[in-house]
Write a protein that holds these residues in place. Structure first.
Motif, short mmCIF file in Angstrom:
data_model
loop_
_atom_site.label_atom_id
_atom_site.label_comp_id
_atom_site.label_asym_id
_atom_site.label_seq_id
_atom_site.Cartn_x
_atom_site.Cartn_y
_atom_site.Cartn_z
N ILE A 1 0.85 -1.18 0.00
CA ILE A 1 0.00 0.00 0.00
C ILE A 1 0.89 1.24 0.00
CG2 ILE A 1 -0.19 0.32 2.52
CD1 ILE A 1 -3.28 0.72 1.98
N ASN A 2 0.35 2.35 -0.50
CA ASN A 2 1.07 3.62 -0.51
C ASN A 2 0.79 4.43 0.75
OD1 ASN A 2 2.24 4.56 -3.46
ND2 ASN A 2 0.66 2.98 -3.64
N GLY A 3 1.72 5.30 1.07
CA GLY A 3 1.54 6.25 2.17
C GLY A 3 2.37 7.48 1.91
N HIS A 4 2.41 8.40 2.89
CA HIS A 4 3.16 9.64 2.73
C HIS A 4 4.07 9.88 3.93
CE1 HIS A 4 0.88 10.66 -0.84
NE2 HIS A 4 -0.25 10.47 -0.19
N TRP B 1 -2.69 1.55 -7.67
CA TRP B 1 -3.92 1.10 -8.32
C TRP B 1 -5.10 1.46 -7.43
CZ3 TRP B 1 -7.15 -2.78 -6.24
CH2 TRP B 1 -6.61 -3.54 -5.18
N ASN B 2 -6.21 1.74 -8.04
CA ASN B 2 -7.45 2.07 -7.33
C ASN B 2 -8.51 2.36 -8.39
OD1 ASN B 2 -9.38 2.82 -5.37
ND2 ASN B 2 -7.81 3.83 -4.12
N THR B 3 -9.73 2.53 -7.94
CA THR B 3 -10.78 3.03 -8.82
C THR B 3 -10.81 4.55 -8.69
OG1 THR B 3 -13.12 2.88 -9.37
CG2 THR B 3 -12.55 2.72 -7.04
N GLY B 4 -11.83 5.21 -9.22
CA GLY B 4 -11.89 6.66 -9.18
C GLY B 4 -12.33 7.20 -7.84
N VAL C 1 -4.59 4.51 -1.42
CA VAL C 1 -3.53 4.86 -0.53
C VAL C 1 -3.98 4.45 0.87
CG1 VAL C 1 -4.42 7.18 -0.22
CG2 VAL C 1 -2.02 6.80 0.17
N LEU C 2 -3.09 4.45 1.86
CA LEU C 2 -3.48 4.13 3.23
C LEU C 2 -4.48 5.16 3.77
CD1 LEU C 2 -3.13 2.36 5.76
CD2 LEU C 2 -1.21 3.85 6.41
N ASP C 3 -4.11 6.43 3.75
CA ASP C 3 -4.97 7.50 4.26
C ASP C 3 -4.88 8.68 3.31
OD1 ASP C 3 -6.30 9.53 5.64
OD2 ASP C 3 -5.45 8.97 7.58
N SER C 4 -6.01 9.01 2.65
CA SER C 4 -6.04 10.14 1.72
C SER C 4 -6.60 11.40 2.37
CB SER C 4 -6.88 9.78 0.49
OG SER C 4 -8.17 9.35 0.86
N GLY C 5 -6.88 11.34 3.67
CA GLY C 5 -7.40 12.51 4.37
C GLY C 5 -8.90 12.66 4.24
N ASN C 6 -9.53 11.77 3.47
CA ASN C 6 -10.98 11.79 3.27
C ASN C 6 -11.41 10.40 2.83
OD1 ASN C 6 -10.25 11.64 0.49
ND2 ASN C 6 -10.14 13.88 0.40
N ASN C 7 -12.63 10.27 2.35
CA ASN C 7 -13.12 8.93 1.97
C ASN C 7 -13.04 8.66 0.48
OD1 ASN C 7 -15.10 10.62 1.06
ND2 ASN C 7 -16.82 9.55 2.02
N THR C 8 -12.08 9.30 -0.21
CA THR C 8 -11.94 9.05 -1.65
C THR C 8 -11.09 7.81 -1.91
OG1 THR C 8 -10.09 10.62 -1.73
CG2 THR C 8 -12.27 11.45 -2.31
N PHE C 9 -9.78 7.89 -1.66
CA PHE C 9 -8.88 6.80 -1.98
C PHE C 9 -8.50 5.93 -0.79
CE2 PHE C 9 -7.91 9.91 -5.38
CZ PHE C 9 -8.10 9.10 -6.49
N GLY C 10 -8.41 6.52 0.40
CA GLY C 10 -7.85 5.82 1.54
C GLY C 10 -8.74 4.74 2.12
N VAL D 1 -8.24 4.10 5.52
CA VAL D 1 -8.42 4.64 6.86
C VAL D 1 -8.40 6.16 6.75
CG1 VAL D 1 -7.34 2.67 8.03
CG2 VAL D 1 -5.95 4.67 7.45
N THR D 2 -9.07 6.82 7.66
CA THR D 2 -9.06 8.28 7.73
C THR D 2 -8.85 8.67 9.18
OG1 THR D 2 -10.59 8.45 5.87
CG2 THR D 2 -10.30 10.42 7.23
N ALA D 3 -7.72 9.33 9.46
CA ALA D 3 -7.36 9.71 10.83
C ALA D 3 -7.43 8.51 11.76
CB ALA D 3 -8.26 10.83 11.33
N GLY D 4 -7.00 7.36 11.26
CA GLY D 4 -6.96 6.16 12.07
C GLY D 4 -8.24 5.35 12.11
N VAL D 5 -9.32 5.91 11.54
CA VAL D 5 -10.61 5.21 11.54
C VAL D 5 -10.75 4.43 10.24
CG1 VAL D 5 -13.12 5.49 11.64
CG2 VAL D 5 -11.63 7.01 12.98
N LYS D 6 -11.09 3.15 10.35
CA LYS D 6 -11.18 2.29 9.17
C LYS D 6 -12.39 2.65 8.31
CE LYS D 6 -9.25 -1.53 11.86
NZ LYS D 6 -9.54 -2.85 12.49
N SER D 7 -12.17 2.65 6.97
CA SER D 7 -13.28 2.71 6.03
C SER D 7 -13.79 1.28 5.91
CB SER D 7 -12.81 3.24 4.67
OG SER D 7 -12.31 4.55 4.79
#
Length: 525
Positions: A224-227, A453-456, A491-500, A502-508
């Motif tokens: 997985i990708n991260g920053h 890789w990912n969807t839109g 990505v691991l965390d995109s800061g919102n519910n688009t690609f990531g 998890v968001t701020a440690g909360v699982k999608s």
């Protein structure tokens, strides 16, 4: 990464135009076809009023117009197809328009056929021909001919390959002709394989037998990708990946001290955990003002410095794999038209090619200067085998040869949903598709990684979860035949519910569960 995300944000426009690109070429209508003659339009409208659809098999020429079953009038002017007086999708250099079995087709000056889908053109065979595409794996011998996916017939006579009766590039001493993975291959009497690339005078490029299954080293498949600037600590990142069953983490870095410090801390944590940190060296080909670096030597020297600095800092922490540049073939300065698939070298900017090549070579050599045993990758997108082949062979987009070559240890690719199925990915003009990992395996002979890789970003969490499961299923099944060493989700965390996931440690919940469930049931062995 931000530029890539901005690009993906415009995929609604890209996905439609990408499918239409190069229906006989790649740009819009020629100036000579700006308008259909008034006489042709009048005659066409009269034809429509008189008798409905044109006779099955009618063509332009000799007819001045065709009428489809919906009453739409089709004309041809200046090599451009018009529907009711407006340019029909992206098309040019058209020599024939055909009405056949309730579908409009056109043939371009290269002899390739395209079918009208209602909104654009898709590559196809001549519908009037009895030829069908030969089954995958067909050979001469044992067969006497092979039909490819665009209706060309291939034969071998006295060791020479012919395509539609004309010698296909420079070839001789041919012992085997093979149709495999959407490409044409041949083996000569010395045992050397070649693949037809439809480029340059020769047309054939060195390869190995694409039918040979090749398995990479196990243990890095799930990634997985991260920053580098996440608020998570390195230990937290390790814990999250372990919780998912992932072993590989891709993170970008430049020679900036702040970035290097952050990635060094990650590298130490991953080394201690026995996991893999895959480092993307984020060196571009422009200066601080956005201008393309002035020449290959300048680009090489700057990238060499960055590559050696990064590797020298990270080698002590067990980092052994680097990706040298991110989507360099998909910059405004390198791709001529983002709608093009990139399967031909002519899709790329010839003037800026040396700067891009210099940056790639510089990073590779810089890393290897301090870590001779490191594995370095070069990154591509969409169907960019035109770029990959030109770099590998030392050629320019204009076809000139004898330039510096770029040789990598890992072929890395980005494959977002809009680019299509990587095992049947489209080409300029949308199709027909080909098996890209098979092509790369046989052409370059090094492991293959899908590093993004990912969807839109617009898709729902439910859609994303289904996509994750489907993609992992396809990639997992192919990993030991197509030399696929790793697949790194963005990505691991995109800061919102688009690609990531998890968001701020909360699982999608749905995407996260899709990963965890699949990995638990399918070991990376």
């Amino acid at each position: 990464m931000l530029k890539r995300r901005q690009f993906l944000g415009g995929l609604a426009a890209f996905s439609s135009s990408y499918l239409l690109a190069a229906c006989g070429g790649g740009s819009g209508a020629s100036s000579t076809g700006a308008a259909v003659s008034a006489a042709a339009n009048v005659q066409a409208l009269q034809n429509a009023a008189i008798g409905g659809a044109s006779t099955n098999g009618a063509t332009i020429p000799p007819a001045a117009s065709l009428t489809d079953s919906n009453g739409a009038v089709w004309t041809l002017s200046g090599g451009v197809v018009y529907k009711n007086g407006a340019v029909a999708g992206v098309n040019y250099n058209v020599s024939l328009v055909l009405w056949f079995s309730n579908t409009i087709y056109h043939e371009n000056s290269s002899g390739k056929f395209y079918a009208w889908s209602g909104s654009g053109w898709s590559a196809c065979l001549d519908p009037r021909s009895a030829r069908g595409t030969s089954p995958n794996g067909t050979t001469i011998p044992t067969g006497t001919y092979i039909n490819d996916a665009v209706g060309r017939q291939w034969t071998v006579t006295n060791g020479v390959i012919y395509r539609d009766g004309v010698v296909a590039g420079i070839n001789y001493g041919v012992a085997l002709l093979l149709w495999y993975g959407g490409n044409m291959w041949h083996q000569n009497t010395s045992g050397q394989f070649y693949v037809w690339a439809d480029v340059g005078a020769a047309g054939w490029l060195h390869a190995t037998d694409p039918r040979i299954a090749t398995a990479p080293v196990a243990g890095n498949f799930y990634g997985i990708n991260g920053h580098f600037d996440y608020t998570y600590s390195p230990a937290q990142v390790v814990t999250m990946l372990k919780g998912l069953g992932m072993s590989t983490y891709r993170v970008g870095v430049s020679d900036d001290p702040t970035q290097l410090n952050a990635v060094s801390a990650l590298a130490q944590a991953f080394q201690s955990a026995g996991m893999t940190l895959f480092v993307l060296i984020n060196q571009g080909m422009t200066d601080a003002s956005g201008n393309v670096l002035s020449g290959e030597s300048v680009a090489y020297n700057q990238a060499y410095m960055v590559g050696s600095t990064v590797a020298n800092r990270l080698k002590q922490y067990g980092v052994t794999m680097y990706e040298c540049g991110n989507e360099l073939t998909r910059q405004n300065s390198t791709i001529l038209d983002f709608n093009q698939a990139g399967n031909t070298a002519a899709d790329f900017n010839n003037a800026n090619w040396p700067a891009m090549r210099g940056v790639m070579r510089g990073m590779l050599d810089g890393v290897r200067s301090v870590q001779p045993n490191a594995k370095c990758g070069i990154n591509f997108c969409a169907s960019d085998i035109g770029a990959a082949d030109a770099l590998w062979e030392g050629s320019q987009p204009d076809g000139t040869t004898g330039h510096p070559i770029v040789r990598w240890d890992i072929t890395t690719w980005h494959n977002y949903e809009v680019y299509g199925d990587i095992f049947n990915i489209g080409t300029d003009g949308a199709g027909p598709g080909f098996d890209l990992p098979t092509y790369c395996k046989a052409r370059y002979g090094v492991p293959f990684m899908i590093t993004e890789w990912n969807t839109g970003p617009e898709q729902t969490q439910a859609y994303r979860a289904t996509y994750i499961t489907t993609q992992l299923t396809n990639l997992y099944q192919a990993r030991k035949t197509h030399n696929i060493q790793s697949t790194m989700y963005y990505v691991l965390d995109s800061g919102n519910n688009t690609f990531g996931i998890v968001t701020a440690g909360v699982k999608s919940i749905l995407p996260y569960a899709a990963f965890a469930t699949f990995i638990a049931a399918n070991a990376d062995v």
